[in-house]
Design an enzyme around this catalytic site. Structure first.
Site, PDB file in Angstrom:
ATOM      1  N   CYS A 116      -0.360-160.165  -6.368  1.00  0.00           N
ATOM      2  CA  CYS A 116      -0.582-160.577  -7.760  1.00  0.00           C
ATOM      3  C   CYS A 116      -1.294-159.473  -8.548  1.00  0.00           C
ATOM      4  O   CYS A 116      -2.360-159.007  -8.153  1.00  0.00           O
ATOM      5  CB  CYS A 116      -1.392-161.874  -7.812  1.00  0.00           C
ATOM      6  SG  CYS A 116      -1.639-162.420  -9.513  1.00  0.00           S
ATOM      7  N   ARG A 240      12.696-164.535 -10.671  1.00  0.00           N
ATOM      8  CA  ARG A 240      13.131-164.911 -12.020  1.00  0.00           C
ATOM      9  C   ARG A 240      14.603-165.302 -12.053  1.00  0.00           C
ATOM     10  O   ARG A 240      14.997-166.154 -12.854  1.00  0.00           O
ATOM     11  CB  ARG A 240      12.832-163.768 -13.000  1.00  0.00           C
ATOM     12  CG  ARG A 240      11.343-163.627 -13.286  1.00  0.00           C
ATOM     13  CD  ARG A 240      11.040-162.324 -13.983  1.00  0.00           C
ATOM     14  NE  ARG A 240      11.358-161.189 -13.127  1.00  0.00           N
ATOM     15  CZ  ARG A 240      11.311-159.922 -13.523  1.00  0.00           C
ATOM     16  NH1 ARG A 240      10.979-159.639 -14.760  1.00  0.00           N
ATOM     17  NH2 ARG A 240      11.580-158.951 -12.669  1.00  0.00           N
TER      18      ARG A 240
END
Ligand SMILES: Cc1cc2nc3c(=O)[nH]c(=O)nc-3n(C[C@H](O)[C@H](O)[C@H](O)COP(=O)(O)O)c2cc1C
Length: 326
Positions: A116, A240
């Site tokens: 992250c 995505r």
């Protein structure tokens, strides 16, 4: 539910993967996606045939402090034949404390977030910051493995471009007991853009014996083919691409495509059942905007979604969008 045969020339070798004692039906995985990969999204992906789906990243501190919001993220459904939770943090003991909570008993796989890039996570020494602290990263995996958990890690190439640590770190994490590595083949500084580094994934794959999953920039079945070919990975993780078009899973697996209208309605209805109609209408906007991304008339349809406050209004938009476009 499936209606049409997927027509494409996808050549990816679909195979089951062993992750320690676990076994997945295939090697097409769906990523942890904060704000999106909730129980309903994972249910959708598993019913389309995904091999493995992950919860969004959950804070081990949040879990051990008993935060209700954090625990919400742990909801699962029976469609999850393997249940995988992704955790983030920076303290091995808190990781162990978290996985001993009864709420985590149902999870078969604990994935540790080492990718992250978000400042509030990175600046806390969590997520991709662990790429710079291999001793700590190793200690987290080692303690989780010793606590009897099947552990995987999702990581990036490194923090800065050209300063790759994934291969060296991957070897250490395997030694510490990790049973699967996913490489988001971009540096932390690149966030989500730029060409992924297939060659570095291949180096990682050649350096370890455990399965390596390639992640980054897979939006079509041919992207999956290319990633597999260039990286030599054992499988792919969609992110995505699956958010916008979860039926990408079918395109890669070469299984029948779903009826999009039915699928999206079912996705939305699961959220309604969980949160109630009004809250679901707000919550589902961002997912709906992604579903509408490449649909004809998207602008007008999105405007309707953004003011919809009832299940019927949503259903009407879904009907309009996905009967027009079929
Ligand atoms: C909205 C969003 C939320 C994300 N949340 C997480 C997360 O919780 N944990 C994680 O490891 N990666 C997270 N990621 C990164 C994705 O899992 C994936 O590594 C990244 O999007 C690259 O894959 P892609 O190019 O196919 O999208 C997130 C990405 C996006 C766009």
């Amino acid at each position: 539910m499936p209606t049409k045969r997927s027509s494409n020339n996808c050549t990816m070798n679909i195979k089951s993967l062993a992750i320690g004692r676990l076994s997945t039906k295939n090697n097409v995985f769906v990523a942890p996606l904060a704000g999106f990969s909730d129980f309903a999204f994972r249910n959708i992906c598993y019913t389309l045939g995904a091999g493995l789906c992950f919860t969004e990243m959950v804070s081990v501190k949040g879990l051990t402090y008993g935060g209700q919001g954090t625990k919400e993220l742990l909801k699962t459904t029976d469609a999850e034949y393997v249940k995988a939770v992704q955790l983030f943090g920076d303290d091995p003991d808190i990781f162990v404390k978290a996985v001993k909570l009864t709420e985590l008993d149902k999870f078969d796989l604990i994935d540790v977030n080492m990718g992250c890039p978000v400042p509030k996570v990175f600046n806390n020494g969590e997520g991709s910051a662990l790429l710079l602290k291999p001793d700590l990263a190793e200690a987290i995996v080692s303690k989780l493995a010793k606590a009897g958990k099947t552990v995987s890690v999702k990581m990036r190439l490194g923090v800065e471009r050209g300063q790759n640590v994934a291969v060296e770190l991957g070897k250490r994490l395997e030694g510490a007991g990790a049973k699967l590595l996913t490489l988001h083949a971009r540096a932390k500084c690149d966030y989500y853009s730029g060409e992924p580094d297939y060659a570095e994934c291949e180096r990682l794959k050649n350096a370890v014996k455990i399965p390596v999953i390639f992640n980054g920039g897979i939006f079509t079945a041919s992207d999956a083919d290319m990633a597999m070919e260039k990286s030599g990975a054992d499988g792919v993780m969609l992110a995505r691409g699956a958010l916008r078009t979860p039926w990408l899973i079918n395109e890669i697996l070469k299984t029948p495509l779903p009826d999009k209208r039915e699928l999206i309605t079912r996705h939305f209805d699961m959220i309604c059942d969980d949160r109630g109609e009004r809250a679901a209408c707000t919550y589902f906007r961002k997912q709906m905007a992604l579903y509408l991304k490449n649909v004809r008339g998207a602008k007008k349809l999105k405007e309707k979604v953004f003011v919809a406050l009832t299940k019927k209004e949503y259903h009407d938009v879904i009907d309009e969008a996905f009967s027009l476009n079929e």
